[in-house]
Design a protein around this motif. Structure first.
Motif, mmCIF file in Angstrom:
data_model
loop_
_atom_site.group_PDB
_atom_site.id
_atom_site.type_symbol
_atom_site.label_atom_id
_atom_site.label_comp_id
_atom_site.label_asym_id
_atom_site.label_seq_id
_atom_site.Cartn_x
_atom_site.Cartn_y
_atom_site.Cartn_z
ATOM 1 N N LEU A 1 36.868 31.371 21.752
ATOM 2 C CA LEU A 1 35.787 31.281 22.732
ATOM 3 C C LEU A 1 35.369 32.690 23.155
ATOM 4 N N LYS A 2 34.117 32.807 23.601
ATOM 5 C CA LYS A 2 33.626 34.109 24.059
ATOM 6 C C LYS A 2 33.257 34.031 25.527
ATOM 7 N N ASN A 3 33.215 35.178 26.151
ATOM 8 C CA ASN A 3 32.691 35.246 27.512
ATOM 9 C C ASN A 3 31.165 35.293 27.440
ATOM 10 N N TYR A 4 30.526 34.890 28.522
ATOM 11 C CA TYR A 4 29.062 34.966 28.607
ATOM 12 C C TYR A 4 28.737 35.897 29.777
ATOM 13 N N VAL A 5 28.292 37.085 29.470
ATOM 14 C CA VAL A 5 28.107 38.108 30.504
ATOM 15 C C VAL A 5 26.772 38.813 30.301
ATOM 16 N N GLY A 6 26.001 38.905 31.352
ATOM 17 C CA GLY A 6 24.715 39.596 31.270
ATOM 18 C C GLY A 6 23.766 38.949 30.270
ATOM 19 N N ASP B 1 35.332 43.084 35.577
ATOM 20 C CA ASP B 1 34.457 44.074 36.218
ATOM 21 C C ASP B 1 33.081 44.099 35.563
ATOM 22 N N ARG B 2 33.059 43.938 34.248
ATOM 23 C CA ARG B 2 31.749 43.950 33.573
ATOM 24 C C ARG B 2 30.911 42.735 33.979
ATOM 25 N N ALA B 3 31.572 41.605 34.148
ATOM 26 C CA ALA B 3 30.833 40.399 34.570
ATOM 27 C C ALA B 3 30.314 40.564 35.992
ATOM 28 N N VAL B 4 31.154 41.123 36.858
ATOM 29 C CA VAL B 4 30.720 41.307 38.256
ATOM 30 C C VAL B 4 29.587 42.335 38.301
ATOM 31 N N ASP B 5 29.671 43.385 37.490
ATOM 32 C CA ASP B 5 28.580 44.377 37.441
ATOM 33 C C ASP B 5 27.267 43.698 37.031
ATOM 34 N N ALA B 6 27.362 42.825 36.021
ATOM 35 C CA ALA B 6 26.146 42.134 35.545
ATOM 36 C C ALA B 6 25.580 41.254 36.657
ATOM 37 N N ALA B 7 26.456 40.566 37.366
ATOM 38 C CA ALA B 7 26.006 39.678 38.449
ATOM 39 C C ALA B 7 25.408 40.499 39.595
ATOM 40 N N ALA B 8 26.025 41.642 39.884
ATOM 41 C CA ALA B 8 25.525 42.483 40.983
ATOM 42 C C ALA B 8 24.154 43.069 40.616
ATOM 43 N N ALA B 9 23.991 43.432 39.350
ATOM 44 C CA ALA B 9 22.707 44.012 38.920
ATOM 45 C C ALA B 9 21.594 42.962 38.985
ATOM 46 N N ALA B 10 21.953 41.706 38.722
ATOM 47 C CA ALA B 10 20.939 40.641 38.700
ATOM 48 C C ALA B 10 20.577 40.163 40.106
ATOM 49 N N PHE B 11 21.427 40.442 41.078
ATOM 50 C CA PHE B 11 21.244 39.849 42.408
ATOM 51 C C PHE B 11 19.921 40.221 43.103
ATOM 52 N N PRO B 12 19.520 41.507 43.146
ATOM 53 C CA PRO B 12 18.314 41.820 43.939
ATOM 54 C C PRO B 12 17.089 41.017 43.488
ATOM 55 N N MET C 1 32.763 23.814 30.074
ATOM 56 C CA MET C 1 31.876 24.804 30.704
ATOM 57 C C MET C 1 31.354 25.810 29.676
ATOM 58 N N GLN C 2 32.108 26.037 28.594
ATOM 59 C CA GLN C 2 31.600 26.881 27.507
ATOM 60 C C GLN C 2 30.318 26.260 26.946
ATOM 61 N N CYS C 3 30.369 24.946 26.754
ATOM 62 C CA CYS C 3 29.221 24.232 26.197
ATOM 63 C C CYS C 3 28.051 24.242 27.207
ATOM 64 N N ILE C 4 28.367 24.022 28.484
ATOM 65 C CA ILE C 4 27.306 23.988 29.499
ATOM 66 C C ILE C 4 26.718 25.395 29.696
ATOM 67 N N ALA C 5 27.543 26.428 29.531
ATOM 68 C CA ALA C 5 27.013 27.800 29.630
ATOM 69 C C ALA C 5 25.940 28.019 28.568
ATOM 70 N N PHE D 1 24.107 34.072 35.876
ATOM 71 C CA PHE D 1 25.302 33.253 35.665
ATOM 72 C C PHE D 1 26.175 33.918 34.592
ATOM 73 N N ASN D 2 27.452 34.033 34.873
ATOM 74 C CA ASN D 2 28.375 34.651 33.917
ATOM 75 C C ASN D 2 29.634 33.799 33.822
ATOM 76 N N LEU D 3 30.207 33.774 32.616
ATOM 77 C CA LEU D 3 31.416 32.983 32.375
ATOM 78 C C LEU D 3 32.495 33.916 31.834
ATOM 79 N N VAL D 4 33.643 33.922 32.499
ATOM 80 C CA VAL D 4 34.751 34.766 32.034
ATOM 81 C C VAL D 4 35.984 33.885 31.872
ATOM 82 N N HIS D 5 36.515 33.853 30.652
ATOM 83 C CA HIS D 5 37.712 33.043 30.403
ATOM 84 C C HIS D 5 38.970 33.819 30.758
ATOM 85 N N GLY D 6 40.019 33.070 31.101
ATOM 86 C CA GLY D 6 41.292 33.744 31.323
ATOM 87 C C GLY D 6 42.175 32.986 32.280
#
Ligand code: NAD
Length: 487
Positions: free
Chosen positions: A2-7, A42-53, A180-184, A197-202
């Motif tokens: 599975l992969k993460n979905y980020v940015g 951190d990369r996922a949170v950065d992507a979410a923070a950049a998208a927020f404004p 949730m991978q499929c719904i992402a 929206f970002n998905l991080v597995h772990g």
């Protein structure tokens, strides 16, 4: 893998290892889930923070349009998703369909955000002064889910967070990450702006970093009470708002005037449906009086012996409303078997022994198990066993029955079976549980109402879904303003 979905892109990221995702009915390995590191979070949170404004400034009706797009895709893929839930979790297809129905319902409620997010205005708060309440999105929000409702539980939060103008990082359960991978993928296809929206597995490493990350403003977790305690402490230390919805031991009280045949019909699906792995599963029955105790035990034992135990995707049983599938893992099965041993050692009466049932050769199956003559305080009564194991207690009166459940550590759900409005009213008022049922086996509220327990079942104050959760996903800003007359 599975992969993460980020940015807005599917990506392989820093990981400490891979974990196999197993079909608990067959033992087949369905996928490998990456255990993301803190750098990946951190990369996922950065992507979410950049998208927020930009996202928070997007008009609310436009934000909900993406949810309409998601709903179309969910409906088109509903049956395939139900099968996926069954494959990775082991619940029956009818249970998986019911989970998706509630997931969709949460999207529908979030469509109301243009109304739900409205603030307030008070003209004349003081002489020539007006007051105003704005409800504004809070920023990056995150959520970690449990294994037992891989689709529905994230949707107690996700659609509301996005519609209210927040951006989101989701960590599904590492045991059931496929839904949730499929719904992402469907969310991606709606054209939602990257990073919203970002998905991080772990595993817990991801949860810990999300709780500590200074840019995550709100964190929600649904899981065991042990994990919820960690969340409550860690988020409070980080100065972050949080929701922590924990474990349960849900009691069903049966009064002498109850329709016992109907009550037992309810009990079978409530105790053994989803292999007892619902947070709203009934796992303790309190019979009021000798005769009720005898009738409930006799009828429940007879019904339990008829429960079909099988891989829920076996075509011979796929349409059956009540199929007892496996529990989630070998580890979970081991714990449940140990608890059955404990019950025997404690001197409870083993009325039906799930270890003796005819079980499929593969997978983590346990048959329905019923203990009678259980006393409050026994380990099998105190502990959330989270399997198809039910304990039956006897109380002499309504007051004693209520005392048994109020003395319990957990307070998620409880139901009373009675035809009397008097007992029902007292139960609604006196039972210390967040969700109460009257002649209902699983009093799980619809998405238009809040969902959440009390005591060790909810270690925070704001509940999930419905109008309640909008309070979590918005900050209220209160304006006091006046304008002097032109000179
Ligand atoms: P869990 O607590 O093991 O895991 C839940 C999430 O927390 C997972 O994403 C997991 O990766 C993470 N996690 C686990 N241990 C952690 C730790 N030490 N630190 C940080 N994160 C950690 O729960 P589970 O076994 O997946 O789910 C079953 C539990 O969830 C049951 O107790 C059930 O009652 C509860 N549940 C409660 C509700 C509710 O509404 N109250 C709903 C569904 C499930």
């Amino acid at each position: 893998m599975l992969k993460n979905y980020v940015g807005g892109v599917w990506t392989e990221m820093e990981r400490s290892g891979l974990l196999p995702v197993e079909n608990p009915s067959t033992g087949a390995i369905l996928a490998q889930v990456p255990l993301s590191t803190t750098a990946a979070v951190d990369r996922a949170v950065d992507a979410a923070a950049a998208a927020f404004p930009a996202w928070s400034r997007t008009p609310v009706a436009r934000r909900t349009e993406y949810l309409f797009g998601l709903l179309e895709r969910l409906r088109a893929q509903e049956e395939a998703l139900a099968r996926l839930i069954t494959e990775e979790n082991g619940k029956s297809l009818p249970d998986a369909r019911a989970e998706l129905k509630r997931l969709i319902e949460n999207c529908e409620v979030a469509f109301g955000m243009p109304v739900l997010q409205q603030g307030d205005k008070l003209i004349g708060a003081s002489e020539g002064i007006d007051g105003e309440v704005l409800r504004l999105p809070i920023g990056v929000c995150a959520m970690a889910g449990p294994f037992n409702f891989p689709g529905m539980v994230p949707f107690w939060f996700l659609p509301y967070a996005l519609a209210a103008g927040n951006t989101f990082v989701l960590k599904p359960s590492e045991q059931t990450p496929l839904t949730m991978q499929c719904i992402a993928g469907m969310i991606h296809d709606t054209g939602l702006p990257p990073g919203v929206f970002n998905l991080v597995h772990g595993d817990r490493t991801v949860v810990e970093r999300l709780m500590d990350h200074p840019q995550v403003r709100g964190f929600s977790l649904v899981g065991s009470s042990r994990t919820c305690r960690i969340v409550a402490e860690r988020c409070a230390r980080a100065g972050k708002r949080y929701q922590a919805m924990g474990g349960a031991k849900n009691h069903l009280v049966v009064m002498p005037d109850a329709r016992i045949d109907e009550a037992v019909r309810n009990m079978v699906s409530s105790c053994f449906g989803c292999a007892g792995q619902r947070c709203m599963a009934a796992s303790a029955i309190v019979a009021v009086g000798d005769e009720v105790y005898r009738q409930v035990c006799d009828q429940l034992v007879a019904a339990a012996r008829k429960v079909v135990i099988r891989d829920p995707l076996d075509p011979a049983v796929a349409a059956e409303p009540m199929v007892l599938g496996p529990v989630i893992s070998a580890k979970a099965k081991q714990f449940i078997l140990e608890m059955i041993e404990t019950g025997v050692r404690e001197g409870a009466e083993l009325l039906v022994d799930g270890r003796q049932a005819a079980l499929p050769a593969r997978g983590h199956f346990i048959g329905p198990t019923i203990f009678g003559r259980v006393r409050p305080g026994m380990a099998i009564h105190r502990t959330e066993i989270f399997g198809p194991v039910v304990v039956v207690l006897q109380a002499a009166s309504f007051d004693e029955a209520v005392r048994i459940l109020n003395d319990h550590e957990y307070g998620n759900g409880a139901s009373i079976y009675t035809q009397s409005g008097y007992w029902a009213r007292r139960f609604k008022l006196e039972a210390e549980c967040g969700m109460i049922g009257v002649n209902v086996g699983i009093p799980a509220p619809v998405a238009h109402l809040p969902f959440g327990g009390m005591k060790a079942s909810l270690l925070s104050d704001i509940k999930a879904q419905g109008r309640a959760v909008i309070q979590f996903y918005t900050d209220s800003k209160i304006i006091t303003e006046r304008f002097w007359p032109e000179a």
